[in-house]
Design an enzyme around this catalytic site. Sequence first.
Site, PDB file in Angstrom:
ATOM      1  N   GLU A 263       0.841  -1.201   0.000  1.00 52.29           N
ATOM      2  CA  GLU A 263       0.000   0.000   0.000  1.00 52.29           C
ATOM      3  C   GLU A 263       0.876   1.250   0.000  1.00 52.29           C
ATOM      4  O   GLU A 263       1.904   1.307   0.685  1.00 52.29           O
ATOM      5  CB  GLU A 263      -0.880  -0.022   1.245  1.00 52.29           C
TER       6      GLU A 263
ATOM      7  N   LYS B 218      -9.810   2.722  -1.875  1.00 52.08           N
ATOM      8  CA  LYS B 218      -9.949   2.067  -0.571  1.00 52.08           C
ATOM      9  C   LYS B 218     -11.256   2.485   0.101  1.00 52.08           C
ATOM     10  O   LYS B 218     -11.521   3.663   0.293  1.00 52.08           O
ATOM     11  CB  LYS B 218      -8.760   2.440   0.300  1.00 52.08           C
TER      12      LYS B 218
ATOM     13  N   CYS C 112      -5.426  -2.926   2.683  1.00 48.21           N
ATOM     14  CA  CYS C 112      -5.092  -2.890   4.105  1.00 48.21           C
ATOM     15  C   CYS C 112      -6.292  -3.069   5.040  1.00 48.21           C
ATOM     16  O   CYS C 112      -6.745  -4.178   5.277  1.00 48.21           O
ATOM     17  CB  CYS C 112      -4.341  -1.600   4.406  1.00 48.21           C
TER      18      CYS C 112
END
Length: 259
Positions: A44, A110, A144
């Site tokens: 990431e 995200k 993540c």
Amino acid sequence: MDQQLKISLIQTDNSWEDIEANLLSLTQKLKETAKDVDLIVLPELFSTGFTMEADDVAESMDGKGISWMKAMAEEKQSLLIGSLLISEAGVFYNRLIVAFPDRSIRCYDKRHLFSFAGEDKVFKAGTERLVFEYKGFKICPLVCYDLRFPVWSRNTEEIDVLIYVANWPDARMQAWDTLLKARAIENLCYVLGVNRVGVDSNNLVYTGHSSVFDAMGDSLINSEPSKEGIYDTFLKTSHLAAVRDKFSFLNDRDDFQIT
């Protein structure tokens, strides 16, 4: 017909908010990957580290990071995946980029922003998953903190591979290891997790633990903690077919809609 996907996970440190240094370092690392690799995964925010100073280092979709990913995917003739800090129309995104060998790209923003670190105060959350097919595999890449939310990761679209790119600190490494394995078992699919190593400018320690689990939750890759490295393995459609034929658990999954 059994199809295989050769993958490389790049477990790496990075230079805080130094895009040029990070791209230079990763260029060398990608040169060390196998010539016949099909899929390369980076952590990431691999070009900046997990910084909230978006005004200082955010790039446009025509910036160095995107251009570099396109060029490297073409050079390696591999799919290249990682997330970048992107500015678009005055809004910041933690945007995962999928760069294809023909230089085309697809994107995923995200969804679950890490409020514990104030990420939700800086970035705008995504609203849609990205699922695409590549060389016989249906792939869903996530970022993540998404790992902690099984509903968002749920295999509702016959996904074969879940990918998580991360900056996941060592203090919560037990959760990382456990949840990656759980996502593989509950979704009857391969799960790839790629995490960084090193210490960032917030004095957070990262020890990697980049991993691959098969559809039974068996480990295919265990990276060396706290060290940079390139880790390779193969994904096989025959494995997925055999597991799903024997254990038809996905037939009993719940129907739901995410709002």
